[in-house]
Design a protein around this motif. Structure first.
Motif, PDB file in Angstrom:
ATOM      1  N   SER A 236      27.170  51.980  69.820  1.00 16.54           N
ATOM      2  CA  SER A 236      27.815  51.651  68.540  1.00 16.54           C
ATOM      3  C   SER A 236      29.220  52.223  68.390  1.00 16.54           C
ATOM      4  N   ARG A 237      29.726  52.953  69.372  1.00 21.22           N
ATOM      5  CA  ARG A 237      31.068  53.522  69.297  1.00 21.22           C
ATOM      6  C   ARG A 237      31.913  52.992  70.444  1.00 21.22           C
ATOM      7  N   TYR A 238      33.197  52.918  70.168  1.00 15.76           N
ATOM      8  CA  TYR A 238      34.113  52.332  71.132  1.00 15.76           C
ATOM      9  C   TYR A 238      35.283  53.271  71.360  1.00 15.76           C
TER      10      TYR A 238
ATOM     11  N   TRP B  67      37.886  57.521  69.699  1.00 20.60           N
ATOM     12  CA  TRP B  67      36.555  56.944  69.517  1.00 20.60           C
ATOM     13  C   TRP B  67      36.444  56.428  68.089  1.00 20.60           C
TER      14      TRP B  67
ATOM     15  N   ASP C  47      33.843  53.914  65.317  1.00 18.27           N
ATOM     16  CA  ASP C  47      32.531  53.289  65.143  1.00 18.27           C
ATOM     17  C   ASP C  47      32.704  51.784  64.935  1.00 18.27           C
ATOM     18  N   ALA C  48      31.625  51.088  64.646  1.00 21.22           N
ATOM     19  CA  ALA C  48      31.664  49.632  64.503  1.00 21.22           C
ATOM     20  C   ALA C  48      32.553  49.191  63.343  1.00 21.22           C
ATOM     21  N   ASP C  49      32.728  50.035  62.331  1.00 17.35           N
ATOM     22  CA  ASP C  49      33.595  49.711  61.195  1.00 17.35           C
ATOM     23  C   ASP C  49      35.057  49.982  61.499  1.00 17.35           C
TER      24      ASP C  49
ATOM     25  N   GLN D 151      24.698  56.075  69.966  1.00 15.06           N
ATOM     26  CA  GLN D 151      26.121  56.337  69.764  1.00 15.06           C
ATOM     27  C   GLN D 151      26.952  55.617  70.816  1.00 15.06           C
TER      28      GLN D 151
ATOM     29  N   ASP E 118      41.300  48.382  65.337  1.00 13.85           N
ATOM     30  CA  ASP E 118      39.850  48.558  65.289  1.00 13.85           C
ATOM     31  C   ASP E 118      39.141  47.385  65.960  1.00 13.85           C
TER      32      ASP E 118
ATOM     33  N   ALA F 284      35.421  58.319  64.963  1.00 11.37           N
ATOM     34  CA  ALA F 284      34.086  58.921  65.135  1.00 11.37           C
ATOM     35  C   ALA F 284      34.136  59.910  66.289  1.00 11.37           C
TER      36      ALA F 284
END
Length: 188
Positions: free
Chosen positions: A57-59, A118, A120-122, A54, A93, A126
């Motif tokens: 893969s999360r920002y 937060w 996710d990659a898309d 996580q 994003d 998240a």
């Protein structure tokens, strides 16, 4: 220890039941401790890997409030410090697209204020990566469940053995009564 004392009414099955109880009394806590420790370590390692995935893969990206967040009815209270309100925010994003989403923020923030979000990659909102405290509590929970499961299994084994021995005792009593009963049933 009364099952091992010399007693003319003590049957072999009574001694077996005593040995089963003693064996389970020693074995079940040891097995439960080993099982709980193994479950805790396995679950902790699993959730650490999940948290690391996580985190990769999360920002955490800045987001701007589209409108004011509601005010808490009791500003400055301890409850107000922990209360969050859902509001619409605008953010960019990881692919560079402007997006909007709903997220929970502190009460009383003005429209145009910046908060964190937060994604996710898309670029979809998240949950934040799993914190260490949550990993610990989940591991402890599974360890307690494993300990309880082994304990309940030990109780079930003892109960099953007692039922089998009781059935055997009853059969022996029936046989003994079948031999002795006719002598007692005669009237003079």
């Amino acid at each position: 220890m009364w099952r091992w004392r010399g007693n003319p009414l003590c049957r072999r099955t009574d001694r077996i039941q005593g040995w089963i109880a003693l064996g389970l009394l020693v074995l079940v806590p040891c097995l439960a401790a080993v099982t709980a420790t193994t479950a805790r370590d396995t679950v902790r390692d699993h959730y650490r890997a999940v948290a690391e995935h996580q985190a990769r893969s999360r920002y955490f990206t800045p987001a701007v409030l589209v409108h004011d967040a509601p005010r808490h009815p009791e500003p400055g209270s301890p409850e107000a410090r922990h209360t969050r309100y859902p509001v619409t925010v605008r953010y960019t994003d990881p692919l560079g697209h402007e997006r909007t989403a709903r997220t929970e923020v502190e009460p009383g923030l003005r429209g145009g204020s910046t908060t964190g979000l937060w994604v996710d990659a898309d670029g979809s909102p998240a949950r934040p990566p799993m914190p260490a405290a949550e990993i610990r509590s989940r591991a402890l929970g599974w360890a307690l469940l494993a300990f309880a499961a082994v304990t309940v299994a030990g109780i079930a084994v003892y109960d099953g053995c007692c039922r089998i021995l009781l059935r055997r005792n009853s059969a022996e009593w029936d046989e003994a009564w079948a031999r002795t009963g006719p002598r007692w049933s005669r009237f003079p």
